[in-house]
Design an enzyme around this catalytic site. Structure first.
Site, PDB file in Angstrom:
ATOM      1  CD  GLU A 188      37.981  19.393  18.113  1.00  0.00           C
ATOM      2  OE1 GLU A 188      37.267  20.062  17.310  1.00  0.00           O
ATOM      3  OE2 GLU A 188      37.586  18.381  18.706  1.00  0.00           O
ATOM      4  CD  GLU A 236      30.244  20.662  16.944  1.00  0.00           C
ATOM      5  OE1 GLU A 236      30.730  21.366  17.839  1.00  0.00           O
ATOM      6  OE2 GLU A 236      30.528  19.471  16.781  1.00  0.00           O
TER       7      GLU A 236
HETATM    8  C1  LIG Z   1      34.822  20.120  20.251  1.00  0.00           C
HETATM    9  S1  LIG Z   1      34.832  20.501  21.957  1.00  0.00           S
HETATM   10  C2  LIG Z   1      36.559  20.555  22.319  1.00  0.00           C
HETATM   11  C3  LIG Z   1      36.868  20.408  23.787  1.00  0.00           C
HETATM   12  C4  LIG Z   1      38.349  20.389  24.139  1.00  0.00           C
HETATM   13  N1  LIG Z   1      38.993  21.610  23.742  1.00  0.00           N
HETATM   14  C5  LIG Z   1      39.046  19.207  23.509  1.00  0.00           C
HETATM   15  O1  LIG Z   1      39.796  19.439  22.543  1.00  0.00           O
HETATM   16  O2  LIG Z   1      38.843  18.080  23.937  1.00  0.00           O
HETATM   17  C6  LIG Z   1      34.375  22.195  21.915  1.00  0.00           C
HETATM   18  C7  LIG Z   1      34.100  22.794  23.277  1.00  0.00           C
HETATM   19  O3  LIG Z   1      33.897  24.195  23.099  1.00  0.00           O
HETATM   20  C8  LIG Z   1      32.842  24.636  23.920  1.00  0.00           C
HETATM   21  N2  LIG Z   1      32.289  25.859  23.270  1.00  0.00           N
HETATM   22  C9  LIG Z   1      31.628  25.930  22.090  1.00  0.00           C
HETATM   23  N3  LIG Z   1      31.303  27.203  21.804  1.00  0.00           N
HETATM   24  C10 LIG Z   1      31.775  27.946  22.823  1.00  0.00           C
HETATM   25  C11 LIG Z   1      31.742  29.342  23.088  1.00  0.00           C
HETATM   26  N4  LIG Z   1      31.154  30.199  22.249  1.00  0.00           N
HETATM   27  N5  LIG Z   1      32.318  29.787  24.228  1.00  0.00           N
HETATM   28  C12 LIG Z   1      32.916  28.903  25.089  1.00  0.00           C
HETATM   29  N6  LIG Z   1      32.946  27.571  24.895  1.00  0.00           N
HETATM   30  C13 LIG Z   1      32.399  27.093  23.766  1.00  0.00           C
HETATM   31  C14 LIG Z   1      31.889  23.466  23.954  1.00  0.00           C
HETATM   32  O4  LIG Z   1      31.040  23.512  25.089  1.00  0.00           O
HETATM   33  C15 LIG Z   1      32.844  22.286  23.953  1.00  0.00           C
HETATM   34  O5  LIG Z   1      33.151  21.858  25.258  1.00  0.00           O
END
Ligand SMILES: C[S@@+](CC[C@H](N)C(=O)[O-])C[C@H]1O[C@@H](n2cnc3c(N)ncnc32)[C@H](O)[C@@H]1O
Length: 467
Positions: free
Chosen positions: A274, A283
């Site tokens: 997501e 973002e």
């Molecule tokens: C919008 S949230 C979605 C969380 C979960 N998948 C959900 O659908 O509820 C995006 C998540 O991706 C993680 N994230 C963003 N960029 C990332 C990266 N480059 N590597 C690993 N995690 C990442 C963030 O920390 C965040 O927890």
């Protein structure tokens, strides 16, 4: 590897440069006085050119009003400079004139301040400099090389912003907000479970797993193994949550790290994520999503979601326009405790109108059918997210006043059994993304069957709309 040539030199005007006066040479007798470490001297109007020569990429600041050789001209090689934002419209350059490519910068020999007419201009220049720096490393033979895979995240976001970003997602409160968006989470749940054939017996990577919710859905759909990759401290909470679901936990491995940096023991059949922000691309997590595709997905593997679409249409909303304009009226007071505030009215007015409005609006405010910009996550290159340029061409269905541009997005889960869309459109059930509206400071009149032209430019994190 296919490489693109360095972009053409770019020129920026309306910039003021001020020398930094250092107090480092204060005599010991003054040392007890609390003086600032540095202060700005008088400023001079300059033109900045992003260019390159045999020594590398650089920015040349030249006095705007004069072209003679004695005029102020500063050459800053980007490999020996650091640029910091120190205010909405001001930046600080630190340069190490004595650095060589063999000896990286360790101390700075000079510093100066750069100010801009607006926050938007400051952001645009800041991003352009970083893009210029990232455009490829010039080799002595003139060819261009791409950066290392593992550096991609660090090159995208400066470390202090990344820290804040992952601190935000490391808090349960923010994960809860997303989980409580039932349109969002419910659509993911349906898309996965209705298309369990795409998950059953398959290796899945959950890109940015957060609380681990999508990994748990994939496990419910019968995945053989799920790698839940999460860069923030939320990874520890995800481990706990997954362990608390013992029927599913045996097939899920949580990996605490960035998708740009971690390694996986096997390739994936399907990616789930997501990664959508406001206007889809905000973002910049979609970049991490396609990097994951290139790093972890088998050829012809599936992506959930696989396509995103940005929809754009002009709207008419007198009330919103008046509401924004009236916020700036504060600065029209000629006698605020004996102080005339009106000198700042124009700046405040521009500032209020430069902020996009994020809310849910009635689709009847749209005055033409929307146009759509489609992004295929299975094919797009990471670099194509850096600058998105959408030409706008609308034909009015009625005569009306136009107050700005409305934007929303949807994404497709192209499941083998049931394709499903998650939409954030006006009129559809509201999600935590709402919709986004860019409001013009002066309305324009649109006549029936007449065209309205413009552009939407997304450059890194800066949005610029012209109508
Ligand atoms: C919008 S949230 C979605 C969380 C979960 N998948 C959900 O659908 O509820 C995006 C998540 O991706 C993680 N994230 C963003 N960029 C990332 C990266 N480059 N590597 C690993 N995690 C990442 C963030 O920390 C965040 O927890």
């Amino acid at each position: 590897m296919a490489v693109s040539p360095l972009p053409q030199p770019q020129v920026f005007t309306d910039i003021w440069l001020s020398q930094l006066s250092s107090n480092a040479d204060n005599s010991p007798s003054n040392s007890s006085q609390k003086k600032p470490l540095f202060s700005w001297g008088s400023s001079v109007s300059v033109v900045a050119t992003l260019t390159s020569d045999h020594s590398g990429k650089l920015v040349v600041f030249q006095e705007a009003s004069s072209e003679d050789d004695a005029s102020l001209k500063i050459r800053c090689y980007l490999h020996h400079s650091q640029l910091f934002k120190v205010g909405p419209t001001s930046q600080l350059w630190m340069v190490d004139d004595h650095a060589t490519s063999a000896k990286p910068t360790s101390a700075y020999s000079k510093g100066f301040g750069v100010s801009f007419a607006s926050e938007e201009a400051s952001n645009y220049f800041f991003m352009a400099v970083h893009k210029w720096k990232d455009a490829g490393d010039q080799l002595s033979n003139g060819s261009v090389t791409c950066g290392k895979e593992t550096n991609r995240f660090d090159r995208k976001i400066e470390s202090s912003s990344a820290k804040l970003y992952f601190h935000y997602y490391g808090q349960l409160l923010h994960q809860q907000n997303m989980l409580q968006d039932y349109i969002r989470t419910g659509t993911y749940y349906s898309a996965v479970l209705e298309n369990y054939v795409d998950f059953q017996g398959r290796v899945v990577v959950d890109v940015g797993a957060g609380s681990g919710i999508l990994s748990l859905f994939a496990a419910q759909a019968g995945a053989k193994h799920v790698y839940a990759v999460e860069a923030s401290g939320m990874a520890e909470h995800a481990r706990k949550l997954i362990a608390g679901n013992p029927l599913l936990s045996s097939v899920i491995t949580v990996i605490h790290g960035k998708v740009e940096e971690i390694e996986l023991p096997e390739k994936a059949d399907i990616l789930i994520s997501e990664p959508m922000g406001t206007l889809l691309v905000n973002e910049r997590m979609l970049e991490s999503y396609v990097i994951s595709r290139d790093r972890f997905l088998k050829p012809n593997g599936k992506m959930f979601p696989s396509i995103g679409r940005i929809h754009l249409a002009p709207f008419s909303d007198e009330y919103l326009h008046v509401e924004i304009a009236s916020k700036a009226l504060f600065w029209q007071q000629p006698n605020y405790y004996g102080v005339d505030l009106t000198a700042l009215y124009d700046t405040a007015f521009q500032g209020y109108f430069s902020q996009p409005v994020v809310d849910a609006f009635d689709p009847r405010l749209l005055v033409t059918p929307p146009i759509t910009h489609t992004i295929d996550f299975t094919k797009i290159k990471e670099e194509e997210f850096y600058e998105i340029n959408i030409p706008l061409n609308f034909t009015a269905t009625m005569a009306t006043r136009v107050h700005g541009l409305a934007c929303w997005f949807d994404v497709l889960f192209n499941g083998s059994a049931v394709p499903r869309w998650l939409t954030t459109a006006p009129g559809a059930p509201t999600t935590h993304w709402y919709q986004l509206r860019c409001v013009c400071h002066s309305h324009c009149m649109l006549w029936q069957d007449k065209q309205l032209l413009g552009t939407l430019i997304w450059l890194h994190t800066v949005l610029k709309v012209t109508l």
